[in-house]
Design an enzyme around this catalytic site. Structure first.
Site, short mmCIF file in Angstrom:
data_model
loop_
_atom_site.label_atom_id
_atom_site.label_comp_id
_atom_site.label_asym_id
_atom_site.label_seq_id
_atom_site.Cartn_x
_atom_site.Cartn_y
_atom_site.Cartn_z
N ARG A 1 11.12 -4.69 7.02
CA ARG A 1 11.98 -4.57 5.83
C ARG A 1 13.41 -4.60 6.34
NH1 ARG A 1 13.27 0.41 2.94
NH2 ARG A 1 13.50 0.15 0.70
N CYS B 1 0.82 -1.21 0.00
CA CYS B 1 0.00 0.00 0.00
C CYS B 1 0.85 1.27 0.00
CB CYS B 1 -0.94 0.00 1.20
SG CYS B 1 -0.10 0.27 2.77
N ALA C 1 2.91 1.93 3.06
CA ALA C 1 4.11 1.10 3.09
C ALA C 1 5.24 1.75 2.29
CB ALA C 1 3.81 -0.30 2.55
N HIS D 1 6.10 6.43 -2.37
CA HIS D 1 7.45 6.96 -2.64
C HIS D 1 7.35 8.43 -3.02
CE1 HIS D 1 8.27 2.69 -4.42
NE2 HIS D 1 8.40 2.67 -3.10
FE1 CFM Z 1 13.18 0.47 -5.29
FE2 CFM Z 1 12.61 -1.88 -5.50
FE3 CFM Z 1 11.13 -0.23 -4.01
FE4 CFM Z 1 13.63 -0.96 -3.27
FE5 CFM Z 1 12.66 -2.95 -1.66
FE6 CFM Z 1 11.63 -3.77 -3.96
FE7 CFM Z 1 10.19 -2.18 -2.44
MO1 CFM Z 1 10.66 -4.60 -1.66
S1 CFM Z 1 14.55 -1.22 -5.13
S2 CFM Z 1 12.64 0.95 -3.23
S3 CFM Z 1 14.51 -1.82 -1.48
S4 CFM Z 1 11.33 -0.32 -6.12
S5 CFM Z 1 12.76 -4.84 -2.51
S6 CFM Z 1 12.33 -3.87 -6.11
S7 CFM Z 1 9.55 -3.82 -3.53
S8 CFM Z 1 10.91 -2.65 -0.50
S9 CFM Z 1 9.25 -0.30 -2.84
#
Ligand code: CFM
Length: 543
Positions: free
Chosen positions: A96, A62, A65, A196
């Site tokens: 994480r 989500c 997260a 993000h």
């Molecule tokens: Fe970038 Fe990723 Fe992500 Fe990531 Fe991660 Fe991920 Fe993630 Mo899991 S590199 S920041 S450190 S998009 S592994 S492939 S899914 S937490 S949001």
């Protein structure tokens, strides 16, 4: 030894994946499943960053997260308060595997605490702002942190608590603690990707540029989109240090508040995970004049290439030579292990379905031990992460993406400075140097491989059944359903408690682990004798 298996044609596989869906669902999913024809550059566009169809068991997370866990999670000295029911705070607490080094004397580290307002029914009915204010006050009195961040969960948005007003009030009251909030309700976007963006905006607005003090070190870069999962960031920092490159700020693995506050003091932004952080790279360029390049420290060859790119940007002979020395020192061990492992892994196949960047980056590591990626996809990436940044102007703005604020950023009147003269930039471009450039996952995949966006549990099991890869990479939700099918499963989010896998030493760890996984005999013993030779058998009436 390479094994030749009969593999159904990609078009057949796609048809099989869609067969059981109702027609409307099948039509939608068909646009998210693509057969690559990378060599001919004929690949049509893929649909990505759209809502998951209700009822489908998605691999996604989500928006909360993505904001609280992914971007802010790895920063140790900001108190992160989840405003919401206790579950949201609790289940995002240390789940994480972002590591931090708080060993310096006096270093603050709040990552081991779980802060939550623990909303109850009466807060939902009468409003939770007072409770939030009390929580911020309490955290301030106990810890006196530099900063307190507040994260909204779904109910907060639904009842309309004004978390930003509370943050402003408390910041003014304390005077020595930066308090800011994130409207990152879980439902705010179609996935964690929206989180993000929300996190990046607020960090840029409230923290970046807060510390103007000069920073030490030559060849200062920021490492953007590296989150120190399993210690990846430690290994990258070791290599950068050995080369004489100063890492001014990582956003956000092993980071501190001050690194964000000083991020405008670097001369180059090196972007690892394009999906999660390209917004910050763009804003730092517009406001402060710092150019950005895409790098990848996953894979030994990619690491060497990225180091050379950074050295070429600064252009000093001494740095270029030093980088070559470091590569020459580090590579023999990596190559020796790769050669040994390759004798057992060559020709084996992998599937990667991870997040928004690793499904691409990890293909390099597999290729180094002779393994082919036969199918891959992201959970929540956008079309630019699949097809390259050239598609950005054509991206459709829909109701969901419009929901996420786009910051209007301008050049800072006092602090903007071009890091390179137009002449220097021209020379770099002539030498083939590319700024702001990312080609995405699809061009790196072989012709006839399958790219699937937002893969779900049903399709994952179907893909495995049809193509029988030698290894499947995804996350904890997929781990055991895949292993029950007799295929080794490697978690590329949490690394299954392993890592680091970045840089040179990380590559060695990865090769060895994949060797153990794909060559283990245990996968052949998954069926109990009575499953293979049942004394009685039956079928469901609808079969
Ligand atoms: Fe970038 Fe990723 Fe992500 Fe990531 Fe991660 Fe991920 Fe993630 Mo899991 S590199 S920041 S450190 S998009 S592994 S492939 S899914 S937490 S949001």
């Amino acid at each position: 030894m390479a094994t030749t298996k009969h593999m159904p044609a990609p078009a057949e596989v796609k048809e099989e994946l869609l067969k059981k869906y109702p027609p409307k669902v099948a039509r939608k999913r068909a646009k998210q499943i693509l057969i690559t024809e990378a060599q001919q550059a004929e690949t049509p566009e893929i649909t990505a960053n759209v809502r998951t169809i209700p009822g489908i068991i998605t691999m996604r997370g989500c928006t909360y997260a993505g904001c609280k866990g992914v971007i802010l999670g790895p920063t140790r000295d900001i108190v992160n308060i989840t405003h919401g029911p206790i579950g949201c705070g609790f289940y995002s607490w240390l789940t994480r595997r972002n590591q931090t080094d708080a060993s310096a004397p006096g270093a603050e580290n709040y990552m081991t605490y779980c802060f939550s307002t623990d909303m109850q029914d009466q807060d939902i009915i009468f409003g939770g702002e007072k409770k939030l204010e009390a929580a911020i006050q309490e955290a301030y009195e106990i810890f006196h942190p530099k900063a307190i961040a507040i994260f909204a969960t779904c109910p907060v948005g639904l009842i309309g608590d004004d978390i930003h007003a509370v943050a402003r009030k408390m910041k003014a009251k304390f005077g020595d603690c930066n308090v800011f909030a994130f409207s990152c309700e879980g439902y705010k976007g179609v996935s964690q990707s929206a989180g993000h963006h929300i996190a990046n905006n607020q960090i840029f607005r409230h923290v970046v540029g807060e510390n103007d003090a000069d920073k030490p070190g030559e060849y200062r870069i920021n490492l953007l989109g590296e989150y120190n999962i399993g210690g990846d960031g430690f290994e990258i920092d070791r290599i950068l240090k050995k080369c004489g490159i100063t890492n001014n700020a990582t956003v956000s693995g092993n980071s501190t508040y001050d690194q964000f506050a000083s991020a405008h003091k670097a001369d180059l932004n090196a972007v690892m995970c394009h999906r999660s952080i390209n917004y910050v790279a763009d804003m730092l360029e517009t406001k402060y004049g710092i150019p950005w390049i895409k790098v990848n420290f996953i894979g030994a060859a990619s690491t060497a290439k990225s180091l050379r790119k950074i050295a070429q940007y600064f252009g000093d002979r001494s740095l270029i030579d030093r980088v070559e020395e470091v590569i020459a020192e580090e590579m023999p061990e990596v190559e020796a292990v790769a050669a040994d492992v390759r004798s057992r892994t060559d020709g084996k196949t992998a599937m990667l379905f991870v997040g928004g960047s690793r499904a691409h980056h990890y293909q390099d590591l597999f290729a180094e031990i002779g393994m082919k990626s036969i199918s891959a996809g992201y959970e929540f990436a956008h079309r630019d992460d699949y097809e390259g940044r050239h598609v950005i102007p054509d991206l459709k703005v829909d109701a969901d993406s419009r929901n996420i604020e786009e910051l209007e950023v301008e050049a800072d009147a006092e602090r903007f400075s071009s890091r390179k003269t137009p002449d220097e930039l021209e020379k770099l471009k002539e030498a083939g140097f590319k700024f702001k450039h990312y080609d995405g996952l699809i061009p790196d995949m072989d012709k006839g491989t399958l790219v699937v966006d937002d893969l779900n549990q049903y399709e994952a099991e179907k893909l495995v059944e049809l193509l029988r890869p030698d290894i499947f990479c995804a996350g904890i939700k997929e781990k055991f359903s895949i292993q029950k099918l007799g295929i080794p499963m490697k978690q590329l989010h949490s690394y299954d408690s392993g890592g680091p896998y970045a840089g040179f030493k990380g590559a060695v760890n990865f090769y060895k682990e994949i060797d153990r996984l794909v060559n283990s005999k245990v996968w052949g013993y998954l069926k109990a004798p009575w499953q293979e030779h049942p004394e009685l058998s039956a079928a469901y009436v609808w079969e």
